[in-house]
Design an enzyme around this catalytic site. Structure first.
Site, short mmCIF file in Angstrom:
data_model
loop_
_atom_site.label_atom_id
_atom_site.label_comp_id
_atom_site.label_asym_id
_atom_site.label_seq_id
_atom_site.Cartn_x
_atom_site.Cartn_y
_atom_site.Cartn_z
CB THR A 71 -0.94 0.00 1.23
OG1 THR A 71 -1.79 -1.15 1.17
CG2 THR A 71 -1.80 1.25 1.24
CB THR A 228 1.55 -1.94 12.27
OG1 THR A 228 0.41 -1.05 12.30
CG2 THR A 228 1.55 -2.79 13.52
NE ARG A 230 6.44 2.30 4.26
CZ ARG A 230 5.64 1.28 3.97
NH1 ARG A 230 5.22 0.48 4.95
NH2 ARG A 230 5.25 1.05 2.73
CG ASP A 254 5.21 -5.78 11.89
OD1 ASP A 254 5.72 -6.88 12.24
OD2 ASP A 254 4.73 -5.58 10.75
CD GLU A 259 11.10 -2.53 7.72
OE1 GLU A 259 10.37 -2.18 8.67
OE2 GLU A 259 10.65 -2.81 6.58
CG HIS A 279 7.50 -4.85 7.48
ND1 HIS A 279 8.10 -3.72 7.02
CD2 HIS A 279 6.20 -4.76 7.12
CE1 HIS A 279 7.21 -2.97 6.37
NE2 HIS A 279 6.04 -3.59 6.43
CB ILE A 280 5.34 -10.71 9.81
CG1 ILE A 280 5.80 -10.67 11.28
CG2 ILE A 280 6.48 -11.22 8.94
CD1 ILE A 280 4.72 -10.66 12.29
CB ALA A 281 1.60 -6.22 11.22
CD1 TRP A 282 3.54 -7.21 6.04
CD2 TRP A 282 2.55 -8.36 4.41
NE1 TRP A 282 4.52 -7.93 5.39
CE2 TRP A 282 3.93 -8.65 4.38
CE3 TRP A 282 1.71 -8.97 3.48
CZ2 TRP A 282 4.49 -9.52 3.45
CZ3 TRP A 282 2.26 -9.85 2.56
CH2 TRP A 282 3.64 -10.11 2.55
#
Length: 312
Positions: A71, A228, A230, A254, A259, A279-282
């Site tokens: 997104t 969650t 940036r 997250d 990264e 960075h896995i909340a999505w």
């Protein structure tokens, strides 16, 4: 038509390339030094986080479309794309359910001290004198005030879930704004009155490091900070110090500013009141499936001459 994905390993599912008749090149990852050679001759580029800046784009005269497999599109130089006649589309809304649930999970984990108790129970409980151990104080979820910075799809979804749990929800006006819109509170009021703060802003010049030492010191001493969105929204050194010094109660992150993070990132220190995930909340099954479908839908629409989800 040649279609190149620059960082295919960022997706746990393979793109269904058979849906589109093209010359596909799905690269696991692409160093910045190899971007131009990877995209030479390509009409379509797919990128999740590999940056596409002006100096790179001007060397790719055949590139006509960029699909961001996310997104957020801060990795793309939109002005340069407009100048080069390159259409850019993102995939909005694919992770709304996944990320909003991840925020609520983080709230439960931190406010109810699940991490703290779970990490010591196997050693400490057998030595206890009573049936239970009272260590870190446990906070209720219902009745707590949640401040949300960013009222997009995910921010609003988090708000709905929080309200269903009995939380009081307030949305923050932009930092530094000289007016407060209806349905918002000032950024400063949100900082000073929220038990939990969750960030859902895009990263821009106006939001970069919006949470710094000054902002952290305005928060309640027991407050929790959740990000969650940036990593660049937070001054990471300031947050690490604030957690170590007890300026705020804890944080769940997250995302980080770089990264994967550098080994000397201050937030990789031993900070027991920090919940850190990569960075896995999505990335729930529905989130991944929605993203893959969105990428393929964007490409098909562009090929048909009617691009959708255009951000350029």
């Amino acid at each position: 038509m040649k279609i190149v994905m620059l960082d295919g390993d960022t997706l746990p599912l393979s793109l269904p390339t058979g849906q589109q008749d093209a010359d596909w090149d799905i690269r696991a990852q692409t160093p910045v030094s190899d971007i131009v050679s990877a995209l030479t001759g390509a009409s379509v580029a797919i990128t999740n986080k590999v940056p596409l800046r002006a100096e790179t784009l001007k060397q790719l005269p055949e590139l006509r479309f960029i699909c961001v497999a996310a997104t957020g599109y801060d990795c793309i130089d939109l002005d340069a794309c407009r100048a080069c006649g390159i259409v850019v589309s993102n995939v909005p809304g694919y992770s709304t359910q996944s990320v909003s649930e991840a925020v609520i999970a983080a709230i439960f984990s931190l406010r109810r001290q699940i991490m703290a108790y779970a990490s010591t129970t196997r050693i400490d409980w057998p030595q206890a004198q009573h049936f239970c151990l009272h260590r870190q104080p446990i906070g209720d979820i219902g009745g707590a005030t949640l401040g949300i910075a960013g009222k997009g799809d995910i921010g609003q979804a988090v708000g709905r879930l929080a309200q269903a749990l009995g939380m009081q929800v307030q949305y923050a006006e932009r930092k530094g704004s000289d007016r407060v819109r209806e349905g918002y509170v000032s950024f400063e009021q949100m900082l000073a009155t929220s038990d939990i703060i969750s960030l859902h802003c895009p990263l821009s010049d106006s939001t970069r490091q919006m949470i710094d030492r000054e902002a952290l010191e305005k928060m309640l001493p027991h407050a929790l900070l959740i990000n969650t969105a940036r990593g660049g929204l937070i001054n990471e050194a300031d947050l690490a110090d604030a957690l170590k010094e007890g300026v705020i109660g804890g944080a769940a992150l997250d995302v980080l500013s770089s990264e994967p993070p550098a080994i000397d990132n201050p937030l990789l220190r031993d900070l027991p009141n920090l919940l850190l995930t990569p960075h896995i909340a999505w990335a729930s099954r529905s989130g991944v499936g929605n993203l893959v479908a969105g990428v393929m839908g964007n490409i098909e629409a562009f090929i048909q001459g009617e691009p959708i989800n255009v951000v350029s």
